[in-house]
Design an enzyme around this catalytic site. Structure first.
Site, PDB file in Angstrom:
ATOM      1  N   LYS A 184      12.524  20.681  16.736  1.00 36.40           N
ATOM      2  CA  LYS A 184      12.217  21.610  17.831  1.00 36.40           C
ATOM      3  C   LYS A 184      10.846  22.211  17.577  1.00 36.40           C
ATOM      4  CE  LYS A 184      16.761  22.644  19.618  1.00 36.40           C
ATOM      5  NZ  LYS A 184      17.760  23.681  19.933  1.00 36.40           N
TER       6      LYS A 184
ATOM      7  N   ASP B 263      15.747  23.103  13.689  1.00 39.76           N
ATOM      8  CA  ASP B 263      15.505  24.177  14.655  1.00 39.76           C
ATOM      9  C   ASP B 263      14.697  25.264  13.940  1.00 39.76           C
ATOM     10  OD1 ASP B 263      15.636  26.073  16.620  1.00 39.76           O
ATOM     11  OD2 ASP B 263      17.805  26.180  16.728  1.00 39.76           O
TER      12      ASP B 263
ATOM     13  N   ARG C 215      29.318  14.385  20.410  1.00 38.70           N
ATOM     14  CA  ARG C 215      28.634  13.673  19.324  1.00 38.70           C
ATOM     15  C   ARG C 215      28.552  12.176  19.594  1.00 38.70           C
ATOM     16  NH1 ARG C 215      28.172  17.202  14.912  1.00 38.70           N
ATOM     17  NH2 ARG C 215      29.887  18.644  14.578  1.00 38.70           N
TER      18      ARG C 215
ATOM     19  N   PHE D  42      18.770  23.415  24.073  1.00 34.56           N
ATOM     20  CA  PHE D  42      19.912  22.981  23.257  1.00 34.56           C
ATOM     21  C   PHE D  42      20.312  21.582  23.682  1.00 34.56           C
ATOM     22  CE2 PHE D  42      24.234  22.696  21.705  1.00 34.56           C
ATOM     23  CZ  PHE D  42      24.113  23.274  20.463  1.00 34.56           C
ATOM     24  N   VAL D  43      20.362  20.682  22.717  1.00 38.98           N
ATOM     25  CA  VAL D  43      20.653  19.285  23.036  1.00 38.98           C
ATOM     26  C   VAL D  43      21.952  18.818  22.373  1.00 38.98           C
ATOM     27  CG1 VAL D  43      18.246  18.598  23.452  1.00 38.98           C
ATOM     28  CG2 VAL D  43      19.161  18.541  21.120  1.00 38.98           C
TER      29      VAL D  43
ATOM     30  N   ASP E  67      19.854  15.549  11.679  1.00 38.37           N
ATOM     31  CA  ASP E  67      19.881  15.291  13.119  1.00 38.37           C
ATOM     32  C   ASP E  67      18.795  16.091  13.831  1.00 38.37           C
ATOM     33  OD1 ASP E  67      21.138  17.696  12.549  1.00 38.37           O
ATOM     34  OD2 ASP E  67      22.924  17.292  13.727  1.00 38.37           O
TER      35      ASP E  67
ATOM     36  N   ASP F  85      26.455  18.104  18.439  1.00 42.23           N
ATOM     37  CA  ASP F  85      27.610  18.598  19.176  1.00 42.23           C
ATOM     38  C   ASP F  85      27.354  19.921  19.875  1.00 42.23           C
ATOM     39  OD1 ASP F  85      27.590  20.167  16.700  1.00 42.23           O
ATOM     40  OD2 ASP F  85      29.517  20.918  17.403  1.00 42.23           O
TER      41      ASP F  85
ATOM     42  N   GLY G 186      26.402  16.210  11.853  1.00 42.40           N
ATOM     43  CA  GLY G 186      25.504  15.734  12.914  1.00 42.40           C
ATOM     44  C   GLY G 186      24.664  14.516  12.592  1.00 42.40           C
TER      45      GLY G 186
HETATM   46  P1  IMP Z   1      18.210  25.185  11.667  1.00 41.48           P
HETATM   47  O1  IMP Z   1      17.998  26.297  12.658  1.00 41.48           O
HETATM   48  O2  IMP Z   1      16.981  24.344  11.501  1.00 41.48           O
HETATM   49  O3  IMP Z   1      18.733  25.721  10.375  1.00 41.48           O
HETATM   50  O4  IMP Z   1      19.305  24.243  12.304  1.00 41.48           O
HETATM   51  C1  IMP Z   1      20.611  24.360  11.924  1.00 41.48           C
HETATM   52  C2  IMP Z   1      21.540  23.389  12.575  1.00 41.48           C
HETATM   53  O5  IMP Z   1      21.802  23.890  13.872  1.00 41.48           O
HETATM   54  C3  IMP Z   1      21.108  21.973  12.797  1.00 41.48           C
HETATM   55  O6  IMP Z   1      21.278  21.147  11.676  1.00 41.48           O
HETATM   56  C4  IMP Z   1      22.076  21.574  13.888  1.00 41.48           C
HETATM   57  O7  IMP Z   1      23.316  21.204  13.338  1.00 41.48           O
HETATM   58  C5  IMP Z   1      22.226  22.851  14.666  1.00 41.48           C
HETATM   59  N1  IMP Z   1      21.395  22.807  15.877  1.00 41.48           N
HETATM   60  C6  IMP Z   1      20.193  23.364  16.070  1.00 41.48           C
HETATM   61  N2  IMP Z   1      19.736  23.118  17.307  1.00 41.48           N
HETATM   62  C7  IMP Z   1      20.693  22.362  17.903  1.00 41.48           C
HETATM   63  C8  IMP Z   1      20.808  21.753  19.208  1.00 41.48           C
HETATM   64  O8  IMP Z   1      19.931  21.845  20.093  1.00 41.48           O
HETATM   65  N3  IMP Z   1      21.950  21.049  19.435  1.00 41.48           N
HETATM   66  C9  IMP Z   1      22.941  20.903  18.511  1.00 41.48           C
HETATM   67  N4  IMP Z   1      22.870  21.446  17.285  1.00 41.48           N
HETATM   68  C10 IMP Z   1      21.757  22.173  16.986  1.00 41.48           C
HETATM   69 MG    MG Z   2      22.733  19.465  11.295  1.00 40.27          MG
END
Ligand code: IMP
Ligand code: MG
Length: 183
Positions: free
Chosen positions: A127, A99, A161, A148-149, A96, A155, A40
């Site tokens: 987020k 979350d 992407r 969700f974006v 990128d 993606d 990403g």
């Molecule tokens: P984490 O929850 O911070 O561990 O995020 C894990 C991964 O989930 C991120 O690096 C993204 O690849 C994916 N992700 C989280 N939220 C989104 C979204 O809104 N769109 C697309 N990918 C997401």
């Molecule tokens: Mg990522």
């Protein structure tokens, strides 16, 4: 598929110019190793790097998290490790989106033990308020809601992407049965 633009290409470019300038100041007189988290982050990495005017090298990691595709599970596996040694270097991770923060929390831990001189995070999107672990994110281009974006590297089931902007998935979006393999 209905995708509503949330952040335009121009807005992204303007913020990356700001952050690139800030990074160039903060790392003045130093070299940076930019570490992109595949897949990403490839787009923000390319555009942000061009706004940095201290010497920069590039490396990439690929990680996989398991679970439903629009939610994070917290289980992280390194699919591709760094090619570079990072001991004594200034490492800036480029993401990128953050979350839950679990992916980066895990990456920070696994890189910290390699004793870089410094270790910081730059992310295109954060987020708001839903990080499940404390995470010190030094550079944030945009803070967004829980939606969700997609686009600009991000993606949904492997697609979108290539959109030059960040958009929100509209109603009717279907969850794929399996999470896409990468982050
Ligand atoms: P984490 O929850 O911070 O561990 O995020 C894990 C991964 O989930 C991120 O690096 C993204 O690849 C994916 N992700 C989280 N939220 C989104 C979204 O809104 N769109 C697309 N990918 C997401
Ligand atoms: Mg990522």
């Amino acid at each position: 598929m209905d995708i509503k633009p949330l952040i335009t290409a121009d807005e992204i470019a303007a913020r990356l110019a700001d952050i690139g300038r800030q990074i160039s100041e903060d790392y003045s007189g130093k070299d940076i190793l930019l570490v992109g988290v595949l897949r990403g982050a490839f787009m923000v990495m390319a555009d942000l790097a061009r706004q940095i005017d201290v010497p920069v090298e590039f490396d990439f990691m690929a990680v996989s998290s398991y679970g439903a595709s629009t939610q994070t599970s917290g289980v992280v596996r390194i699919l591709k490790d760094l090619d570079e040694e990072i001991e004594g270097r200034h490492v800036l991770i480029v993401e990128d989106i953050i979350d839950s923060g679990l992916t980066l929390n895990y990456l920070m831990k696994s890189l910290r033990v390699r004793r870089p001189e410094s270790l910081a995070i730059a992310t295109l999107l954060l987020k708001k308020g839903i990080q499940r672990v404390p995470l010190d994110v030094k550079y944030v281009a945009f803070t967004i809601g829980p939606e969700f974006v997609v686009g600009y590297g991000l993606d949904y089931a492997g697609k979108y992407r290539n959109l030059p902007y960040v958009g929100v998935m509209g109603e009717g979006a279907q969850e794929p049965a399996e999470q896409s393999a990468d982050s």
